[in-house]
Design a protein around this motif. Structure first.
Motif, PDB file in Angstrom:
ATOM      1  N   ILE A 280       0.916  -1.105   0.063  1.00 29.36           N
ATOM      2  CA  ILE A 280       0.030  -0.027  -0.181  1.00 29.36           C
ATOM      3  C   ILE A 280       0.753   1.050  -0.065  1.00 29.36           C
ATOM      4  CG2 ILE A 280      -1.567   1.093   1.491  1.00 29.36           C
ATOM      5  CD1 ILE A 280      -2.962  -0.936  -0.085  1.00 29.36           C
ATOM      6  N   LEU A 281       1.871   1.110   0.778  1.00 33.53           N
ATOM      7  CA  LEU A 281       2.884   2.366   0.917  1.00 33.53           C
ATOM      8  C   LEU A 281       3.546   2.761  -0.535  1.00 33.53           C
ATOM      9  CD1 LEU A 281       4.593   4.464   2.511  1.00 33.53           C
ATOM     10  CD2 LEU A 281       6.305   2.716   2.868  1.00 33.53           C
ATOM     11  N   VAL A 282       3.837   1.682  -1.411  1.00 28.53           N
ATOM     12  CA  VAL A 282       4.540   1.747  -2.550  1.00 28.53           C
ATOM     13  C   VAL A 282       3.412   2.339  -3.620  1.00 28.53           C
ATOM     14  CG1 VAL A 282       5.493   0.515  -4.587  1.00 28.53           C
ATOM     15  CG2 VAL A 282       6.073  -0.059  -2.090  1.00 28.53           C
ATOM     16  N   ILE A 283       2.312   1.713  -3.544  1.00 26.37           N
ATOM     17  CA  ILE A 283       1.288   2.229  -4.276  1.00 26.37           C
ATOM     18  C   ILE A 283       0.839   3.594  -4.341  1.00 26.37           C
ATOM     19  CG2 ILE A 283      -1.238   1.772  -4.837  1.00 26.37           C
ATOM     20  CD1 ILE A 283      -0.635  -1.278  -4.660  1.00 26.37           C
ATOM     21  N   VAL A 284       0.715   3.900  -2.945  1.00 29.59           N
ATOM     22  CA  VAL A 284       0.396   5.444  -2.635  1.00 29.59           C
ATOM     23  C   VAL A 284       1.311   6.232  -3.058  1.00 29.59           C
ATOM     24  CG1 VAL A 284      -0.130   6.963  -0.839  1.00 29.59           C
ATOM     25  CG2 VAL A 284      -1.478   4.648  -0.704  1.00 29.59           C
ATOM     26  N   LEU A 285       2.660   5.826  -2.634  1.00 29.42           N
ATOM     27  CA  LEU A 285       3.792   7.059  -3.272  1.00 29.42           C
ATOM     28  C   LEU A 285       3.917   7.038  -4.653  1.00 29.42           C
ATOM     29  CD1 LEU A 285       6.357   5.802  -0.876  1.00 29.42           C
ATOM     30  CD2 LEU A 285       5.228   7.983  -0.640  1.00 29.42           C
ATOM     31  N   ILE A 286       3.419   6.089  -5.221  1.00 33.87           N
ATOM     32  CA  ILE A 286       3.529   6.131  -6.852  1.00 33.87           C
ATOM     33  C   ILE A 286       2.345   6.858  -7.502  1.00 33.87           C
ATOM     34  CG2 ILE A 286       3.357   4.823  -9.016  1.00 33.87           C
ATOM     35  CD1 ILE A 286       5.017   2.708  -7.676  1.00 33.87           C
ATOM     36  N   PHE A 287       1.060   6.472  -7.108  1.00 35.12           N
ATOM     37  CA  PHE A 287      -0.037   6.996  -7.548  1.00 35.12           C
ATOM     38  C   PHE A 287      -0.697   8.480  -7.164  1.00 35.12           C
ATOM     39  CE2 PHE A 287       0.230   2.662  -9.054  1.00 35.12           C
ATOM     40  CZ  PHE A 287       0.074   3.013 -10.419  1.00 35.12           C
ATOM     41  N   ARG A 288      -0.476   8.599  -5.575  1.00 37.50           N
ATOM     42  CA  ARG A 288      -1.009   9.695  -5.116  1.00 37.50           C
ATOM     43  C   ARG A 288      -0.085  10.013  -3.726  1.00 37.50           C
ATOM     44  NH1 ARG A 288      -5.646  12.650  -5.288  1.00 37.50           N
ATOM     45  NH2 ARG A 288      -6.352  13.444  -3.479  1.00 37.50           N
ATOM     46  N   PRO A 289       1.069  10.546  -4.027  1.00 40.46           N
ATOM     47  CA  PRO A 289       2.074  10.901  -3.220  1.00 40.46           C
ATOM     48  C   PRO A 289       1.531  11.708  -1.815  1.00 40.46           C
ATOM     49  CG  PRO A 289       2.597  11.665  -5.007  1.00 40.46           C
ATOM     50  CD  PRO A 289       1.536  10.971  -5.478  1.00 40.46           C
TER      51      PRO A 289
END
Length: 301
Positions: A280-289
């Motif tokens: 989830i951390l990686v996904i958020v940082l990529i798509f909605r930082p």
């Protein structure tokens, strides 16, 4: 099955939310990540067991279990609050104008120091919460069982989050915190003691983490000196998920992370529950930082 996982997720998510608030408040004012915050939570868990053991020794548990638990929470929160203040004074204040990398190294160093300090002080073996003092029983709703400890965790977390929101929104100190977060230099020029506000911020974040530590020690019944690392990373993930520097975002992020972790463990595999948080951390940082509710940090010019 689904309702049971929702209950489990809300329980652990409430704990993540309380820890995440410490990360997001400090970042909102100082724009730094207090990576030693997870260890404050761990110290709170240890203090829960130590304090309740002390009150049992005094015979207070025989008089009132409720009073014993209340005093245990108060003792752990005061103790962790003092640790938070000391942490700010020793590790962060002298380096406030230092490069970001130096402050990051200081935070990581304090995290390692506190882990080893607790290991040497309390031993490497796990500590067990007294089983006879745990709140027993629960309720059955449809096909799900919710224990009284889970109810207690969710209620206390809601009260603390509501209390913090009121404090930040309605009190003079809360207004000063928001002003300092917007522009520390201007707040200082307007007569706000920014050093005092920073200390209060660390204190508030630490007492919330201490309360979370006591609740998790009661919930799982076991604590160890390394438990703060994983919980701290997950709480940081929750803060980023909601929007770092955003208090409601930290609450939302913690609850969502707990739900995702519980549903993933229930329907996929419990062995990979930690993977879900980092994914989830990686996904958020990529798509909605900026997080779900957006990051609330003023641009410094």
């Amino acid at each position: 099955m689904f309702l049971q996982q929702i209950i489990n997720g809300l329980t652990i998510g409430s704990v993540y939310a309380l820890i995440a608030l410490g990360y997001t408040m400090v970042y909102g004012i100082l724009q730094l990540i207090n990576f030693a915050h997870g260890e404050i939570y761990m110290i709170g868990a240890y203090m829960g067991i130590i304090a309740i053991g002390f009150f049992v020794y005094l015979g207070l548990a025989d008089i009132s279990l409720t009073l014993t638990l209340i005093l245990t929470f108060i003792a752990a929160m005061i103790f962790t609050g003092a640790y938070g203040i000391t942490l700010e004074r020793i590790a962060y204040r002298p380096m406030r104008n230092a490069p970001r990398l130096s402050i990051l190294i200081s935070a990581i160093g304090m995290s390692i120091f506190l882990q080893n300090y607790v290991m040497l002080a309390q031993g490497a073996k796990d500590k067990i919460f007294p089983h006879d003092l745990k709140i027993q029983g629960g309720l059955t709703i449809a096909d799900a069982h919710i224990t009284y400890i889970q109810i207690m965790i969710m209620l206390i977390s809601i009260l603390m989050m509501a209390g913090l929101t009121y404090f930040v929104k309605k009190t003079k100190i809360g207004m000063a915190m928001r002003a300092t977060s917007q522009d520390m230099r201007m707040a200082g020029l307007l007569g706000i003691n920014t050093d005092r506000i920073i200390v209060i911020t660390f204190f508030l974040g630490s007492i919330l983490a201490g309360a979370a530590g006591v609740m998790i020690s009661m919930y799982y019944g076991i604590v160890n000196f390394s438990m703060g690392y994983a919980a701290g990373i997950k709480a940081f993930t929750a803060a980023v998920l909601g929007g770092i520097g955003n208090i409601p975002g930290a609450m939302l992020g913690g609850i969502l992370l707990g739900l995702i972790e519980a549903l993933g463990a229930g329907y996929i595999s419990s062995e990979y529950k930690d993977v879900f948080a980092f994914a989830i951390l990686v996904i958020v940082l990529i798509f909605r930082p900026s997080g779900l509710l957006d990051e609330r940090v003023s641009e410094k010019v």
